[in-house]
Design an enzyme around this catalytic site. Structure first.
Site, PDB file in Angstrom:
ATOM      1  CB  SER A 244      -0.942  -0.067   1.199  1.00 21.63           C
ATOM      2  OG  SER A 244      -1.947   0.888   1.111  1.00 21.63           O
ATOM      3  CG  ASP A 469      -5.815  -2.505  -4.616  1.00 21.65           C
ATOM      4  OD1 ASP A 469      -6.577  -1.847  -3.889  1.00 21.65           O
ATOM      5  OD2 ASP A 469      -4.688  -2.875  -4.253  1.00 21.65           O
ATOM      6  CG  HIS A 498      -5.234  -2.641  -0.400  1.00 19.81           C
ATOM      7  ND1 HIS A 498      -4.621  -2.046  -1.479  1.00 19.81           N
ATOM      8  CD2 HIS A 498      -4.694  -2.072   0.702  1.00 19.81           C
ATOM      9  CE1 HIS A 498      -3.751  -1.150  -1.037  1.00 19.81           C
ATOM     10  NE2 HIS A 498      -3.780  -1.149   0.285  1.00 19.81           N
TER      11      HIS A 498
END
Length: 536
Positions: A244, A469, A498
């Site tokens: 991320s 995503d 994710h």
């Protein structure tokens, strides 16, 4: 941002004088340009900050880390050990004020001969803590068993986070008070109230944390911290796993310290383009969330025999809109309004692992069990534990994103862009806007994003991404792949959870293991089938 749950939910300022929970963008931050330092007009390699980073790293290499049993209240069992690494607050002044970063580790599980050094982890945010990473070994996570034989697993709290000189923008008790207002504004008065709250929050960051500290809350500084940690660990080169926002941290590190990278895996990638950081990134996220929300609704409809929420997406959406309207009129249990509903339901677009539990709670509510939803969606009023509270995570998120990049200061632009997006992508748009609006009145100078690119000595980087995503749209992986020459992209086609490396998909798991253990990648990019769809 990912450990087991990559992107954490945080409470942000909401409409009509309330607080509302929105997303942490698993993504990017900006700072001075990688080609020209904004203050000194020098290339990054020659800037005062980069010279300061070299001084700090040399000092850390000599000092090492005094590893001890972790403090009892940190919650990390033996044999995990904890320690501290000192870094400059301002790398332009490496001998000035120092701050301490909390780090932890667990040794490799294999033999001395099998050991390949330390693997350092960042789960995202900005504002997420990586300190739970060594627990992948103590909890015997099978996906990481092979890698654990070769590497010490090392986590850390980035600057401002948790135990690492934590920052704050609002009293934690006030932060977690139950909001009841709908993030979607009904009137211009709602918008004016939100603008006032956002400005007050920005001022609170300066008042509670100090402008001198906020000015140094940037991704390039966190990347320099990462290099100092590398040196303190006694590692000549860094092995890194970022998820991320941690992918953007890795991209900036790889740009600033290309010759210091040994292995790097980035999972669920923030688009590193300067134009994307950060305002545009949040708008793109709103679009992607809507798409993944619809994926979840389709799945719920397909499993109507279990959930009884409707056998088409439209029927499931109708149930959602009814729920929102009910909670807006009268908060469920007196505490769950539309803001809390978004906070709870957004986990479904984030992670497939949330599909079943989210649908189950929703199903119970429609069947008449309101308390199940109240219990699941109520704010955690106990989450006020100072430097490890959700307030701290939100403060770091705001400080890094706001300081790292130029944000629009014109409310007309914010209003126009978000009003337009909300028409077609209503699930997250206004909640996300309110969360980021403090950046429009940020009290310290905003920087210019790093020009992420390949530098001398950068090895092959492994990029992993699912096509659907929501938090970090697929285009980000494609963009980083272009910028990091020699990198390899593994695409999980048709999936959207994710944080891909933490999921069971042999096509991906084996390649990540192989890369970390041998440094080898496939001769060409790879497309993998999706991991198994959740079953009710």
């Amino acid at each position: 941002m990912r450990s087991k749950r990559p992107t954490r939910r945080v409470t942000a300022l909401g409409s009509a004088g309330a607080l509302v929970t929105a997303t942490l963008i698993a993504g990017a931050v900006a700072a001075p340009s990688a080609t020209a330092d904004s203050r000194h007009g020098q290339s990054y390699g020659q800037s005062r900050e980069q010279r300061g980073a070299a001084v700090a790293a040399e000092r850390a290499a000599k000092a090492g880390i005094d590893w001890q049993d972790c403090p009892a209240d940190w919650g990390f069992e033996k044999p995990i050990q904890c320690g501290w690494v000192s870094v400059p607050l301002d790398y332009a002044h490496p001998n000035g004020k120092q701050i301490k970063l909390a780090v932890d580790r667990i040794g490799n599980t294999g033999t001395k001969e099998e050991r390949q050094g330390a693997l350092v982890y960042n789960p995202g945010g900005p504002g997420g803590s990586g300190m739970r990473f060594p627990r992948r070994v103590t909890t015997k996570n099978p996906l990481w068993a092979n890698t654990a034989k070769a590497y010490d697993f090392v986590g850390f709290d980035p600057r401002g986070v948790g135990h690492s000189a934590p920052i704050s923008c609002i009293d934690p008790q006030e932060f977690v008070k139950a909001p009841k207002a709908d993030p979607v504004p009904d009137s211009e008065a709602d918008k004016r109230a939100q603008r006032k709250l956002a400005a007050a929050y920005a001022d609170g960051c300066a008042e509670r944390s100090g402008k001198a500290v906020l000015a140094q809350m940037t991704t390039p500084n966190t990347a320099r911290d990462l290099d100092v940690i590398r040196a303190a660990l006694g590692e000549k080169k860094l092995n890194y796993l970022g998820v991320s926002y941690g992918t953007y941290l890795g991209a900036v590190y790889g740009t600033l310290f290309p010759g210091h990278v040994r292995r790097m895996v980035v999972d669920s990638v923030v688009n590193p383009s300067r134009e994307n950081i950060w305002y545009q990134a949040n708008l793109e996220q709103d679009i992607a969330f809507e798409g993944r929300w619809k994926d979840w609704e389709d799945w719920v409809a397909k499993n109507d025999a279990t959930f009884h929420l409707g056998d088409t997406r439209a029927k499931v959406q109708d149930q959602w809109l009814k729920l929102r309207a009910t909670a807006k009129k009268s908060p469920l249990g007196g505490v769950v309004g539309p803001a809390e509903l978004i906070s709870f339901f957004q986990s479904a677009p984030y992670y497939d692992s949330s599909w079943v539990p989210t649908a189950s709670v929703f199903s119970k509510y429609v069947a008449g069990d309101t308390q199940a939803l109240v219990d699941a969606a109520s704010p955690d009023l106990s989450d006020t534990a100072g430097n490890i509270s959700s307030e701290n995570g939100n403060a770091v998120y705001t400080a890094v994103e706001c300081t790292d990049a130029q944000w629009p200061t014109s409310w007309r632009k914010w209003d126009r862009d978000n009003t337009r997006l909300h028409k077609d992508y209503p699930f997250m748009t206004w909640a996300n806007a309110w969360m980021n609006l403090p950046c429009a009145t940020w009290p310290v100078k905003q920087q210019t994003p790093v020009n992420v690119k390949t530098g001398k000595g950068l090895p092959a980087v492994l990029i992993v991404q699912s096509t659907n995503d929501a938090a970090t749209p697929y285009v980000g992986a494609v963009e980083l792949h272009k910028r990091f020459k020699g990198s390899r992209l593994i695409t999980e086609q048709g999936a959207g959870s994710h944080g891909v490396t933490g999921l069971v998909n042999p096509c991906i798991n084996g390649r990540v293991d192989s890369y970390l253990l041998t440094g080898k990648t496939d001769a060409a990019d790879v497309t993998c089938a999706p991991h198994a769809t959740p079953q009710p």
